[in-house]
Design a protein around this motif. Structure first.
Motif, PDB file in Angstrom:
ATOM      1  N   MET A 116       5.082   8.424  -3.596  1.00 46.88           N
ATOM      2  CA  MET A 116       3.924   9.234  -3.953  1.00 46.88           C
ATOM      3  C   MET A 116       3.699  10.320  -2.907  1.00 46.88           C
ATOM      4  O   MET A 116       3.880  10.076  -1.724  1.00 46.88           O
ATOM      5  CB  MET A 116       2.686   8.348  -4.014  1.00 46.88           C
ATOM      6  N   GLN A 168       1.781  12.238  -0.373  1.00 40.74           N
ATOM      7  CA  GLN A 168       0.639  11.821   0.434  1.00 40.74           C
ATOM      8  C   GLN A 168      -0.394  12.936   0.513  1.00 40.74           C
ATOM      9  O   GLN A 168      -0.097  14.107   0.444  1.00 40.74           O
ATOM     10  CB  GLN A 168       1.098  11.470   1.841  1.00 40.74           C
ATOM     11  N   LYS A 169      -1.609  12.540   0.685  1.00 37.23           N
ATOM     12  CA  LYS A 169      -2.703  13.504   0.731  1.00 37.23           C
ATOM     13  C   LYS A 169      -3.849  12.829   1.463  1.00 37.23           C
ATOM     14  O   LYS A 169      -4.076  11.631   1.288  1.00 37.23           O
ATOM     15  CB  LYS A 169      -3.117  13.845  -0.708  1.00 37.23           C
ATOM     16  N   PHE A 226       1.756  -3.968  -9.854  1.00 34.29           N
ATOM     17  CA  PHE A 226       1.471  -2.929  -8.862  1.00 34.29           C
ATOM     18  C   PHE A 226       1.439  -3.500  -7.451  1.00 34.29           C
ATOM     19  O   PHE A 226       1.241  -4.701  -7.254  1.00 34.29           O
ATOM     20  CB  PHE A 226       0.115  -2.266  -9.168  1.00 34.29           C
ATOM     21  N   ARG A 227       1.602  -2.576  -6.491  1.00 34.15           N
ATOM     22  CA  ARG A 227       1.443  -2.945  -5.088  1.00 34.15           C
ATOM     23  C   ARG A 227      -0.044  -2.828  -4.755  1.00 34.15           C
ATOM     24  O   ARG A 227      -0.552  -1.714  -4.537  1.00 34.15           O
ATOM     25  CB  ARG A 227       2.281  -2.042  -4.207  1.00 34.15           C
ATOM     26  N   VAL A 228      -0.730  -3.938  -4.774  1.00 36.67           N
ATOM     27  CA  VAL A 228      -2.161  -3.969  -4.483  1.00 36.67           C
ATOM     28  C   VAL A 228      -2.426  -5.060  -3.456  1.00 36.67           C
ATOM     29  O   VAL A 228      -1.584  -5.933  -3.237  1.00 36.67           O
ATOM     30  CB  VAL A 228      -2.999  -4.265  -5.755  1.00 36.67           C
ATOM     31  N   PHE A 283      -6.201  -0.536  -3.948  1.00 35.90           N
ATOM     32  CA  PHE A 283      -5.110   0.392  -4.169  1.00 35.90           C
ATOM     33  C   PHE A 283      -5.021   1.302  -2.930  1.00 35.90           C
ATOM     34  O   PHE A 283      -5.820   1.181  -1.995  1.00 35.90           O
ATOM     35  CB  PHE A 283      -5.358   1.213  -5.439  1.00 35.90           C
ATOM     36  N   ALA A 284      -4.057   2.218  -2.929  1.00 39.31           N
ATOM     37  CA  ALA A 284      -3.861   3.074  -1.761  1.00 39.31           C
ATOM     38  C   ALA A 284      -5.096   3.910  -1.436  1.00 39.31           C
ATOM     39  O   ALA A 284      -5.393   4.169  -0.267  1.00 39.31           O
ATOM     40  CB  ALA A 284      -2.661   4.002  -1.995  1.00 39.31           C
ATOM     41  N   ASN A 285      -5.800   4.344  -2.481  1.00 41.45           N
ATOM     42  CA  ASN A 285      -6.847   5.343  -2.278  1.00 41.45           C
ATOM     43  C   ASN A 285      -8.236   4.898  -2.709  1.00 41.45           C
ATOM     44  O   ASN A 285      -9.231   5.567  -2.381  1.00 41.45           O
ATOM     45  CB  ASN A 285      -6.489   6.611  -3.062  1.00 41.45           C
ATOM     46  N   THR A 286      -8.333   3.817  -3.454  1.00 42.33           N
ATOM     47  CA  THR A 286      -9.627   3.318  -3.909  1.00 42.33           C
ATOM     48  C   THR A 286      -9.429   1.867  -4.340  1.00 42.33           C
ATOM     49  O   THR A 286      -8.349   1.308  -4.131  1.00 42.33           O
ATOM     50  CB  THR A 286     -10.179   4.195  -5.064  1.00 42.33           C
ATOM     51  N   PHE A 331      -4.268   7.734   2.927  1.00 46.17           N
ATOM     52  CA  PHE A 331      -3.757   6.783   1.941  1.00 46.17           C
ATOM     53  C   PHE A 331      -2.926   5.708   2.620  1.00 46.17           C
ATOM     54  O   PHE A 331      -2.224   5.947   3.585  1.00 46.17           O
ATOM     55  CB  PHE A 331      -2.873   7.522   0.942  1.00 46.17           C
ATOM     56  N   ASP A 332      -3.002   4.517   2.067  1.00 45.01           N
ATOM     57  CA  ASP A 332      -2.160   3.423   2.499  1.00 45.01           C
ATOM     58  C   ASP A 332      -0.871   3.471   1.676  1.00 45.01           C
ATOM     59  O   ASP A 332      -0.850   3.101   0.498  1.00 45.01           O
ATOM     60  CB  ASP A 332      -2.899   2.107   2.277  1.00 45.01           C
ATOM     61  N   ALA A 333       0.193   3.928   2.316  1.00 47.12           N
ATOM     62  CA  ALA A 333       1.442   4.179   1.588  1.00 47.12           C
ATOM     63  C   ALA A 333       2.106   2.901   1.095  1.00 47.12           C
ATOM     64  O   ALA A 333       3.032   2.954   0.289  1.00 47.12           O
ATOM     65  CB  ALA A 333       2.408   4.976   2.463  1.00 47.12           C
ATOM     66  N   LEU A 363       0.661   0.735  -0.703  1.00 48.97           N
ATOM     67  CA  LEU A 363       0.036   0.333  -1.958  1.00 48.97           C
ATOM     68  C   LEU A 363       0.173   1.442  -2.995  1.00 48.97           C
ATOM     69  O   LEU A 363       0.311   2.618  -2.648  1.00 48.97           O
ATOM     70  CB  LEU A 363      -1.463   0.036  -1.728  1.00 48.97           C
ATOM     71  N   ASP A 364       0.128   1.093  -4.269  1.00 46.83           N
ATOM     72  CA  ASP A 364       0.121   2.102  -5.317  1.00 46.83           C
ATOM     73  C   ASP A 364      -1.266   2.762  -5.389  1.00 46.83           C
ATOM     74  O   ASP A 364      -2.251   2.210  -4.893  1.00 46.83           O
ATOM     75  CB  ASP A 364       0.494   1.465  -6.665  1.00 46.83           C
ATOM     76  N   ALA A 365      -1.291   3.936  -6.008  1.00 48.80           N
ATOM     77  CA  ALA A 365      -2.531   4.719  -6.024  1.00 48.80           C
ATOM     78  C   ALA A 365      -3.151   4.750  -7.420  1.00 48.80           C
ATOM     79  O   ALA A 365      -2.456   4.790  -8.438  1.00 48.80           O
ATOM     80  CB  ALA A 365      -2.260   6.139  -5.555  1.00 48.80           C
ATOM     81  N   LEU A 366      -4.474   4.733  -7.448  1.00 51.62           N
ATOM     82  CA  LEU A 366      -5.209   4.902  -8.701  1.00 51.62           C
ATOM     83  C   LEU A 366      -5.406   6.405  -8.902  1.00 51.62           C
ATOM     84  O   LEU A 366      -6.181   7.047  -8.181  1.00 51.62           O
ATOM     85  CB  LEU A 366      -6.549   4.169  -8.606  1.00 51.62           C
ATOM     86  N   HIS A 367      -4.670   6.946  -9.838  1.00 56.55           N
ATOM     87  CA  HIS A 367      -4.660   8.399 -10.051  1.00 56.55           C
ATOM     88  C   HIS A 367      -5.977   8.885 -10.650  1.00 56.55           C
ATOM     89  O   HIS A 367      -6.495   9.934 -10.288  1.00 56.55           O
ATOM     90  CB  HIS A 367      -3.490   8.755 -10.969  1.00 56.55           C
ATOM     91  N   VAL A 403      -2.516   4.684 -13.077  1.00 62.63           N
ATOM     92  CA  VAL A 403      -1.917   4.264 -11.812  1.00 62.63           C
ATOM     93  C   VAL A 403      -0.601   5.008 -11.600  1.00 62.63           C
ATOM     94  O   VAL A 403       0.222   5.100 -12.524  1.00 62.63           O
ATOM     95  CB  VAL A 403      -1.641   2.741 -11.813  1.00 62.63           C
ATOM     96  N   HIS A 429       3.014   5.077 -10.176  1.00 62.15           N
ATOM     97  CA  HIS A 429       3.978   4.026  -9.853  1.00 62.15           C
ATOM     98  C   HIS A 429       5.319   4.663  -9.474  1.00 62.15           C
ATOM     99  O   HIS A 429       5.776   5.586 -10.142  1.00 62.15           O
ATOM    100  CB  HIS A 429       4.172   3.097 -11.058  1.00 62.15           C
ATOM    101  N   VAL A 452      -2.356  12.645  -6.628  1.00 58.47           N
ATOM    102  CA  VAL A 452      -3.620  11.915  -6.747  1.00 58.47           C
ATOM    103  C   VAL A 452      -4.763  12.898  -6.502  1.00 58.47           C
ATOM    104  O   VAL A 452      -4.648  13.783  -5.678  1.00 58.47           O
ATOM    105  CB  VAL A 452      -3.683  10.761  -5.729  1.00 58.47           C
TER     106      VAL A 452
END
Lengths: 109, 109
Positions: A1, A3-4, A34-36, A50-53, B6-8, B10-14, B69, B71, B109
């Motif tokens: 992903m 990064q931001k 998922f990676r959670v 999740f990574a961002n929330t 972001f925590d790389a 983990l997956d992100a909630l878009h 999400v 992925h 994201v």
């Protein structure tokens, strides 16, 4: 992903809580897909990082589905209720009837 | 708000898409309450950028409420559908019947 970092000019979505019938089954599904990180889990709700929330999985009869927004002046929305984890918040409805939790900005995203 | 990257791991909630009856009225409500950026708006849905993720406001008859999400291997879930904005995704249901959109990891994201 890609990064931001967070955009400090905007408010943050702390979590979203969606309805589930069976918390354990739902946690298994999400952690298999998922990676959670599982931050909390009991029979009535769970909190997945999740990574961002975060994603909350809630049994509707026990906890209302909602979105949670961190606001720099949450108290402007009304009297906050303090929770066991030290965060404080207030629930309101948006113009469409969706439940929105406003959290003090000491709540980590 | 306390900043955090972001925590790389983990997956992100878009995004999360919640139902609204009237998109314009809902957009007004959210931008009056919160610091958000309107990324898209028409009569059937709108996309509001928060600091860390996005909130979609959708008319359910036109667009299903769901979570999205990102992925790293979205194609492992099935054939992706490419959208006009260049992103590609697939919809599935979680164990509880909630709609979940899996997005390729070129989706910011």
């Amino acid at each position: 992903m890609k990064q931001k970092v967070f955009d400090a000019d905007l408010d943050a979505l702390h979590h979203v809580a969606i309805p589930v019938e069976n918390v354990a089954r739902a946690v298994d599904w999400y952690r298999n897909q998922f990676r959670v990180r599982i931050a909390y889990q009991d029979e009535t709700w769970a909190l997945l990082k999740f990574a961002n929330t975060s994603l909350a999985l809630v049994v509707p009869g026990q906890h209302p589905p909602h979105i949670g927004v961190v606001h720099p002046n949450a108290r402007s929305f009304g009297e906050l209720k303090t929770h066991r984890d030290g965060t404080a918040s207030i629930y309101l409805k948006d113009s469409e009837g969706n439940a929105v939790e406003i959290l003090e900005d000491n709540a980590y995203v």
